[in-house]
Design a protein around this motif. Structure first.
Motif, PDB file in Angstrom:
ATOM      1  N   ARG A  26       2.008  -7.742  -1.608  1.00  0.00           N
ATOM      2  CA  ARG A  26       3.285  -7.996  -2.276  1.00  0.00           C
ATOM      3  C   ARG A  26       3.390  -9.471  -2.618  1.00  0.00           C
ATOM      4  O   ARG A  26       3.035 -10.316  -1.820  1.00  0.00           O
ATOM      5  N   SER A  38       3.568  -6.419  -6.993  1.00  0.00           N
ATOM      6  CA  SER A  38       2.482  -6.066  -6.081  1.00  0.00           C
ATOM      7  C   SER A  38       1.168  -6.003  -6.844  1.00  0.00           C
ATOM      8  O   SER A  38       1.142  -5.775  -8.046  1.00  0.00           O
ATOM      9  N   ARG A  74       4.883   1.456  -3.851  1.00  0.00           N
ATOM     10  CA  ARG A  74       5.780   2.104  -2.877  1.00  0.00           C
ATOM     11  C   ARG A  74       5.122   3.316  -2.240  1.00  0.00           C
ATOM     12  O   ARG A  74       5.167   3.520  -1.029  1.00  0.00           O
ATOM     13  N   ARG A 118       2.578   2.268   0.284  1.00  0.00           N
ATOM     14  CA  ARG A 118       3.207   1.832   1.546  1.00  0.00           C
ATOM     15  C   ARG A 118       3.683   3.039   2.347  1.00  0.00           C
ATOM     16  O   ARG A 118       3.474   3.111   3.553  1.00  0.00           O
ATOM     17  N   ALA A 127      -0.996   0.767   2.114  1.00  0.00           N
ATOM     18  CA  ALA A 127      -0.734  -0.592   1.661  1.00  0.00           C
ATOM     19  C   ALA A 127      -1.418  -1.607   2.565  1.00  0.00           C
ATOM     20  O   ALA A 127      -1.855  -2.652   2.110  1.00  0.00           O
TER      21      ALA A 127
END
Length: 184
Positions: free
Chosen positions: A133, A138, A163, A166, A171
């Motif tokens: 990030r 990102s 997203r 993650r 991530a």
């Protein structure tokens, strides 16, 4: 499209002999068969693309999914150009050839070696991936390391995909494990 094969007209250079890249299809078939025989994997075939294949349509895709969840998957999409798109892990993509035009003069034999070295590095646990990030968004980072090979790539990633990565636990940095060999 005349002499440009199935590449789009936006390519400025000629492709006088796209057939020279058929060796990539043959080599990819050999690699997939060798991996299926040597390692504990499930093999699936589809027509789904595995990544960007500019100017080419996917004819078929072969996915090898190691039965160990710590080992990263491998996909090869065969394109009508003819060429392949190699996907290792989640985000490492490589189109072979990259362009295929006469001006780029990509050597099919060298591309076959590139395919084999990248696959070997991945199968031996040489692929690392993560999503980072930053202030402006990102991006993803991949590193592929093997004998005589060290490739690092960074690219922006769509916010929705970041997203999802993650949420799915991808991530954080992932060092994919070596594939498990079949018993002799």
């Amino acid at each position: 499209m005349g002499d440009t094969g199935s590449r789009p007209d936006s390519f400025s250079s000629r492709v006088s002999d796209a057939g020279r890249f058929l060796v990539l299809h043959e080599a990819a078939e050999e690699v997939l068969d060798e991996l299926t025989e040597r390692y504990v994997v499930d093999r699936r075939e589809s027509k789904e693309p595995v990544g960007p294949a500019p100017g080419a349509d996917v004819v078929r895709t072969v996915l090898l999914m190691p039965r160990s969840p710590a080992a990263g998957p491998l996909s090869i999409a065969f394109t009508d150009f003819p060429g392949i798109v190699l996907r290792l892990g989640r985000w490492f993509f490589e189109a072979l050839p990259d362009c295929g035009c006469d001006d780029c003069a990509e050597d099919p034999a060298a591309l076959v070696e590139d395919l084999r070295s990248r696959v070997s590095a991945h199968v031996e646990g040489g692929l690392w991936e993560c999503v980072r990030r930053g202030v402006t968004g990102s991006w993803l980072e991949t590193r592929l390391i093997g004998p005589g090979l060290r490739t690092t790539r960074q690219a922006p990633i769509d916010p929705a995909e970041a997203r999802a990565a993650r949420q799915e636990g991808f991530a954080a940095a992932v060092q994919w494990a070596p594939w498990i060999r079949r018993a002799p």
